[in-house]
Design a protein around this motif. Sequence first.
Motif, PDB file in Angstrom:
ATOM      1  N   LEU A   1       1.023  -1.017   0.071  1.00 56.91           N
ATOM      2  CA  LEU A   1      -0.105  -0.068   0.069  1.00 56.91           C
ATOM      3  C   LEU A   1       0.938   1.150  -0.071  1.00 56.91           C
ATOM      4  N   PHE A   2       1.863   1.107   0.768  1.00 64.35           N
ATOM      5  CA  PHE A   2       2.771   2.481   0.589  1.00 64.35           C
ATOM      6  C   PHE A   2       3.694   2.502  -0.636  1.00 64.35           C
ATOM      7  N   ILE A   3       4.040   1.245  -1.053  1.00 62.89           N
ATOM      8  CA  ILE A   3       4.497   1.494  -2.501  1.00 62.89           C
ATOM      9  C   ILE A   3       3.888   2.198  -3.485  1.00 62.89           C
ATOM     10  N   PHE A   4       2.382   1.765  -3.516  1.00 67.78           N
ATOM     11  CA  PHE A   4       1.358   2.273  -4.492  1.00 67.78           C
ATOM     12  C   PHE A   4       1.248   3.891  -4.096  1.00 67.78           C
ATOM     13  N   THR A   5       1.393   4.407  -2.799  1.00 67.34           N
ATOM     14  CA  THR A   5       1.253   5.789  -2.374  1.00 67.34           C
ATOM     15  C   THR A   5       2.571   6.459  -2.835  1.00 67.34           C
ATOM     16  N   PHE A   6       3.627   5.737  -2.649  1.00 68.67           N
ATOM     17  CA  PHE A   6       4.806   6.431  -2.943  1.00 68.67           C
ATOM     18  C   PHE A   6       4.957   6.604  -4.424  1.00 68.67           C
TER      19      PHE A   6
ATOM     20  N   SER B   1      -5.513   3.478  -9.466  1.00 66.86           N
ATOM     21  CA  SER B   1      -6.650   2.572  -9.860  1.00 66.86           C
ATOM     22  C   SER B   1      -6.342   0.911  -9.533  1.00 66.86           C
ATOM     23  N   HIS B   2      -4.850   0.749  -9.433  1.00 68.81           N
ATOM     24  CA  HIS B   2      -4.545  -0.827  -9.328  1.00 68.81           C
ATOM     25  C   HIS B   2      -4.316  -0.917  -7.575  1.00 68.81           C
ATOM     26  N   GLN B   3      -3.920   0.377  -7.115  1.00 66.92           N
ATOM     27  CA  GLN B   3      -4.007   0.391  -5.695  1.00 66.92           C
ATOM     28  C   GLN B   3      -5.596  -0.050  -5.163  1.00 66.92           C
ATOM     29  N   PHE B   4      -6.378   0.510  -5.746  1.00 71.27           N
ATOM     30  CA  PHE B   4      -7.966   0.278  -5.512  1.00 71.27           C
ATOM     31  C   PHE B   4      -8.178  -1.157  -5.695  1.00 71.27           C
ATOM     32  N   TYR B   5      -7.740  -1.649  -6.810  1.00 64.82           N
ATOM     33  CA  TYR B   5      -7.887  -3.062  -7.179  1.00 64.82           C
ATOM     34  C   TYR B   5      -7.140  -4.039  -6.018  1.00 64.82           C
ATOM     35  N   PHE B   6      -6.025  -3.593  -5.598  1.00 68.01           N
ATOM     36  CA  PHE B   6      -5.339  -4.524  -4.747  1.00 68.01           C
ATOM     37  C   PHE B   6      -6.054  -4.474  -3.349  1.00 68.01           C
ATOM     38  N   LEU B   7      -6.614  -3.405  -2.941  1.00 67.31           N
ATOM     39  CA  LEU B   7      -7.401  -3.383  -1.793  1.00 67.31           C
ATOM     40  C   LEU B   7      -8.580  -4.273  -1.878  1.00 67.31           C
ATOM     41  N   LEU B   8      -9.343  -4.235  -3.029  1.00 64.78           N
ATOM     42  CA  LEU B   8     -10.326  -5.081  -3.348  1.00 64.78           C
ATOM     43  C   LEU B   8      -9.909  -6.638  -3.097  1.00 64.78           C
TER      44      LEU B   8
ATOM     45  N   THR C   1     -12.109   4.695   1.897  1.00 65.29           N
ATOM     46  CA  THR C   1     -11.540   5.095   3.075  1.00 65.29           C
ATOM     47  C   THR C   1      -9.987   5.043   3.211  1.00 65.29           C
ATOM     48  N   ILE C   2      -9.509   3.715   3.025  1.00 66.96           N
ATOM     49  CA  ILE C   2      -8.137   3.413   3.105  1.00 66.96           C
ATOM     50  C   ILE C   2      -7.501   4.249   2.078  1.00 66.96           C
ATOM     51  N   MET C   3      -7.967   4.484   0.675  1.00 65.56           N
ATOM     52  CA  MET C   3      -7.278   5.096  -0.425  1.00 65.56           C
ATOM     53  C   MET C   3      -7.509   6.510  -0.043  1.00 65.56           C
ATOM     54  N   TRP C   4      -8.559   7.194   0.668  1.00 69.86           N
ATOM     55  CA  TRP C   4      -8.081   8.283   1.154  1.00 69.86           C
ATOM     56  C   TRP C   4      -7.103   8.847   2.109  1.00 69.86           C
ATOM     57  N   ILE C   5      -7.119   7.803   2.957  1.00 69.00           N
ATOM     58  CA  ILE C   5      -5.728   7.819   3.992  1.00 69.00           C
ATOM     59  C   ILE C   5      -4.740   8.053   3.553  1.00 69.00           C
ATOM     60  N   PHE C   6      -4.584   6.898   2.620  1.00 67.95           N
ATOM     61  CA  PHE C   6      -2.957   6.722   2.125  1.00 67.95           C
ATOM     62  C   PHE C   6      -2.629   7.791   1.251  1.00 67.95           C
ATOM     63  N   ASN C   7      -3.483   8.250   0.385  1.00 67.43           N
ATOM     64  CA  ASN C   7      -2.993   9.270  -0.594  1.00 67.43           C
ATOM     65  C   ASN C   7      -3.396  10.477  -0.553  1.00 67.43           C
ATOM     66  N   PHE C   8      -4.313  11.006   0.580  1.00 66.71           N
ATOM     67  CA  PHE C   8      -4.572  12.240   0.905  1.00 66.71           C
ATOM     68  C   PHE C   8      -4.244  12.430   2.472  1.00 66.71           C
ATOM     69  N   VAL C   9      -4.666  11.744   3.298  1.00 64.42           N
ATOM     70  CA  VAL C   9      -4.458  12.486   4.730  1.00 64.42           C
ATOM     71  C   VAL C   9      -2.872  12.199   5.160  1.00 64.42           C
ATOM     72  N   PHE C  10      -2.231  10.969   4.836  1.00 61.69           N
ATOM     73  CA  PHE C  10      -0.852  11.134   5.206  1.00 61.69           C
ATOM     74  C   PHE C  10      -0.029  12.018   4.337  1.00 61.69           C
ATOM     75  N   PRO C  11      -0.218  12.444   3.255  1.00 63.07           N
ATOM     76  CA  PRO C  11       0.402  13.476   2.370  1.00 63.07           C
ATOM     77  C   PRO C  11       0.363  14.925   2.934  1.00 63.07           C
ATOM     78  N   ALA C  12      -1.107  14.889   3.321  1.00 59.06           N
ATOM     79  CA  ALA C  12      -1.548  16.425   4.071  1.00 59.06           C
ATOM     80  C   ALA C  12      -0.978  16.604   5.367  1.00 59.06           C
ATOM     81  N   ILE C  13      -0.379  15.411   6.083  1.00 60.73           N
ATOM     82  CA  ILE C  13       0.127  15.679   7.186  1.00 60.73           C
ATOM     83  C   ILE C  13       1.422  16.132   6.962  1.00 60.73           C
ATOM     84  N   ILE C  14       1.916  15.310   5.896  1.00 59.86           N
ATOM     85  CA  ILE C  14       3.532  16.001   5.670  1.00 59.86           C
ATOM     86  C   ILE C  14       3.409  17.358   5.125  1.00 59.86           C
ATOM     87  N   GLY C  15       2.382  17.632   4.342  1.00 60.11           N
ATOM     88  CA  GLY C  15       2.044  18.945   3.667  1.00 60.11           C
ATOM     89  C   GLY C  15       2.042  19.992   4.845  1.00 60.11           C
TER      90      GLY C  15
END
Length: 319
Positions: A62-67, A225-232, A292-306
């Motif tokens: 999941l972190f690889i996808f986000t990275f 889109s494949h991060q979404f698929y991976f979560l499914l 929700t997990i997609m949002w946390i990894f791709n928006f929340v975590f980067p927003a904390i860094i931001g």
Amino acid sequence: MYNSLSYKSKQFFWLLIKLTIVFGCGFFIWKRLATNSEFHFPDFYQNLIKNDLFSIKNIFFLFIFTFLNWFLEITKWETLASFCIKTSKKNAAIQSFASLTTSLITPNRIGEYGAKALYFDKSFRKQIVGLNLIGNFYQMTITLVFGVIGFSYFAYKHNISVDYDKMSQFVLVGIVIFLVLFLFVKYFNSKNNFIKKIQVFIYKIPLKTNFKVVLISLLRFVVFSHQFYFLLKIFKVDISYIDAISAITSVYFISSIIPMLSVFDVILKGTVAIWVFSFFTIEPLVVLSVTTIMWIFNFVFPAIIGSYFVLTFKPSFVK
């Protein structure tokens, strides 16, 4: 004495703005997670435990996808910004994360444009806004193109009533309007100084730069889109790859054409995803967990860094 007070007033004003952005972002993130009527944290957490989401392998991927997602976004912005002034990947990362944090509490992420522009000299700011617009336009175009293809397959397979004549007319009108505007801006011999500046600006962007930004936008779409698929797959959803991708592209297609505050993005995508995946008899809790997990990894975590970069940002008058 007056200049000293003015300087301190500006410092206080900017500090207030930065704190408002950071605390506002944090409050809205908490609000979306804690008060979503369709989202119950205890059920969500139990669902994560049940499906072993916190295993080292799953978290790693999941972190690889986000990275990859954010590496591509930063590279795209570095490519665009360097058209004005040579920009390092480090500076592009700072600008991207800080602008994300700022944009979360603005409609359609419009705050991103102003936030990035502030990192550049005043003489470059209009061009920076234009370049940011071009980057977002290419990303939106990729989403719409794949979204139309995916949604068409999805609608055909599930016999969803769609007036294709009207939809094709709408798409055709949109293409015609875009081409007319593009050709007008590019070729119309206007005496208007503003239009002349836009024409010069468009002409100056090399074809190689445009192609690179389109390619990066495409790769970004493939990654998230494949991060979404991976979560499914983590949640053991029984769905074929083709059906999953058509449903995922449909979710992004529908949610991308609805104007909304970015911070509400998780609710919008969750609602749309529940409707789309209901055709595959997938439980709403699973769908909400994925979005929700997609949002946390791709928006929340980067927003904390931001948030750190927003707080440490110094306008030109205090440098």
